[in-house]
Design a protein around this motif. Structure first.
Motif: not given
Length: 227
Positions: A55, A58-59, A61-63, A65-66, A71, A73, A75
């Motif tokens: 969790r 994911k939090f 890696f998505e930050k 990527n934004e 990375t 990552y 999904d």
């Protein structure tokens, strides 16, 4: 799915579409039943830590990527504790990069003659080899270059990415009143261009975080960050 690698804290499977699947486990590194993100042995099993680690991963890696930070990552499936990633090749047989904001753990074991416990550090970056037999020895830029593990240019990219990523994590933790003491990251090369990207995970299992001077366990960190 074909099992490619059985790791300490996660297993890696080869998917037919060319990506990999990481299966997060409830094992964490440490010694004598005490958690230590810098240890190279499984010290204990904490129920639920695999999903919690995913969790948080994911939090973060998505930050990243934004923010356009590269990375591996793709999904994540929290329920099954799995993460889909792009395939990456390791540097040599694997390296770890640590970014330190305070003097704790192995930093104190090495430099305790000069450092004080908890002393602030200015995003100190160190690289260690993934080598259980030799207790993950630290290695310098010169040695990395001379041994053909990575070039001097790659080292600069690695160091720059480490500081950028660690600062993103540090800032996110600070929003919850949590202080990052240190974090361990892993990198690999992706695609034909051999772009250097962050791989593996970013969770409580690979960092030391404190609130009001008290260390926060990996499961607790995930709860505090994502509530």
């Amino acid at each position: 799915m074909k099992l490619v690698y059985k790791g300490k804290t996660k297993d890696v499977y080869d998917l037919e579409n060319g990506n990999y699947l990481l299966k997060f486990k409830d094992d964490v590194t440490g010694e004598d039943g005490v958690f230590d993100p810098g240890a190279n042995t499984v010290g204990l099993t904490i129920e639920g830590v695999g999903k919690a680690g995913l969790r948080l991963t994911k939090f973060f890696f998505e930050k990243l990527n934004e923010k356009g930070i590269p990375t591996h990552y793709v999904d994540a499936d929290i329920e099954n504790a799995t993460m889909t990633v792009k395939p990456a090749t390791a540097f040599g047989k694997g390296i770890e990069v640590i970014c330190r904001y305070r003097a704790v753990g192995s930093f104190m074991r090495r430099y305790g003659m000069y450092a004080e416990e908890g002393q602030p550090l200015d995003a100190f970056v160190e690289v260690t080899l993934k080598d259980d037999k030799r207790n993950d020895p630290p290695i310098t830029e010169d040695a990395l270059h001379m041994l053909g593990i990575l070039s001097r240019d790659e080292y600069k990219v690695l160091k720059d990415l480490t500081r950028k990523i660690s600062n993103v994590v540090k800032e996110e933790l600070a929003k919850k009143g949590i202080e990052l003491y240190d974090i361990k990251l892993e990198f690999g090369r992706v695609g034909e261009s051999k772009e250097i990207v962050l791989i593996d995970e970013i969770s409580g299992g690979n960092m030391r975080a404190y609130k009001d001077g008290q260390y926060i366990e990996p499961l607790e960190l995930e709860k505090m960050m994502l509530k």
